[in-house]
Design an enzyme around this catalytic site. Structure first.
Site, PDB file in Angstrom:
ATOM      1  N   GLY A  22     -36.748  71.802   2.068  1.00  0.00           N
ATOM      2  CA  GLY A  22     -35.781  71.446   1.038  1.00  0.00           C
ATOM      3  C   GLY A  22     -36.436  70.878  -0.200  1.00  0.00           C
ATOM      4  N   GLY A  23     -37.486  71.556  -0.686  1.00  0.00           N
ATOM      5  CA  GLY A  23     -38.307  70.983  -1.754  1.00  0.00           C
ATOM      6  C   GLY A  23     -38.003  71.431  -3.166  1.00  0.00           C
ATOM      7  N   ASP A  70     -34.047  79.991   4.981  1.00  0.00           N
ATOM      8  CA  ASP A  70     -32.889  79.349   5.577  1.00  0.00           C
ATOM      9  C   ASP A  70     -33.388  78.567   6.782  1.00  0.00           C
ATOM     10  OD1 ASP A  70     -30.606  78.588   6.917  1.00  0.00           O
ATOM     11  OD2 ASP A  70     -29.684  80.573   6.941  1.00  0.00           O
ATOM     12  N   TYR A 162     -22.933  64.236   9.923  1.00  0.00           N
ATOM     13  CA  TYR A 162     -24.194  63.952   9.220  1.00  0.00           C
ATOM     14  C   TYR A 162     -24.839  62.686   9.790  1.00  0.00           C
ATOM     15  CZ  TYR A 162     -27.219  62.564   5.289  1.00  0.00           C
ATOM     16  OH  TYR A 162     -28.278  62.165   4.499  1.00  0.00           O
TER      17      TYR A 162
END
Length: 255
Positions: A22-23, A70, A162
């Protein structure tokens, strides 16, 4: 950088290969920049190919690697880790950053939505860790930093799934630290408070919400992505060599 403040450089990070999930945006993009600035070779993945490619181009081809991925596809994530290691060298720092903190009314979360939330917020942490572990073991050690959240500690009415995922990350961090400590693979969690990113400002962090948040914190300055990145640098570097299985909370002292 705040005027008059000086921050650490970590010689032990120079030339290490770092993998970040997720950079391309938010905290993840800041992590990429900070590790690259320390002299690391940085590989990162993200769904946002446009922003990921732009970030890679900004840093330059030397020592930077990006792939659209993904992370809910375990095989694709682990393949990306192997390919990044082939391109840049064995990965000895892993930053499990990817997350989606979309709000959900707890009573309305369907089984499918529950599974989807865990698939992005929990599963990639384990799948990436098990992919890098053999490289770290063979290299004589390494550091895994799992991004958790203070929501795992305090709860949030609209973040049940979450928060559950982040709580599981805290427990997973402890387990992996004990499982891999003999191989000098350190595993720590990093729990941010409410960090001011573009996404938070666009969706939830109104002036009123921020004022309410700051009533609960000891420090009244904003939490920026840089604050989280600097904590991650410390956990990745040799300076924290005897820390493992810990949860480092960076939340401005929220009560």
């Amino acid at each position: 950088m705040a005027e008059g403040r000086h921050f650490a450089t970590y010689p032990s990070l120079n030339d290490r290969t770092v993998f970040i999930t997720g950079g391309a945006t938010g905290i993840g993009a800041t992590l990429v920049v900070h590790f690259y600035s320390q002299g690391c070779k940085v590989a990162f993945v993200d769904l946002d190919e446009t922003k990921g490619q732009a970030m890679a181009a900004q840093l330059g081809a030397d020592g930077c690697w990006f792939r659209r991925c993904d992370v809910t596809d375990a095989a694709a994530l682990q393949a990306a880790i192997r390919d990044a290691a082939t391109a840049l060298g064995p990965i000895t720092v892993l930053i499990n950053n990817v997350a989606n903190d979309g709000r959900q009314v707890a009573a309305e979360v369907t089984p499918e939505a529950w599974r989807e939330t865990l698939a992005v917020n929990l599963d990639p942490t384990f799948n990436a860790a098990t992919a890098v572990y053999p490289m770290m073991r063979d290299a004589g050690g390494g550091s895994i930093v799992n991004l958790s959240s203070i929501n795992a500690l305090i709860g949030h009415a609209d973040l049940a799934a979450y928060s559950a995922a982040k709580g599981a990350i805290n427990s997973l961090t402890k387990s992996l630290a004990h499982a891999w400590g003999a191989d000098r693979v350190r595993v720590n969690a990093l729990s941010p408070g409410w960090v001011v990113t573009e996404r938070q400002l666009e969706l939830w962090l109104t002036p009123e919400a921020e004022a309410e948040w700051q009533k609960l914190t000891a420090l009244k300055d904003r939490l920026d992505p840089d604050d989280i990145a600097r904590a991650a640098l410390f956990l990745a570097a040799d300076d924290s060599r005897m820390m493992t299985g810990q949860n480092l909370v960076v939340d401005a002292g929220r009560t």
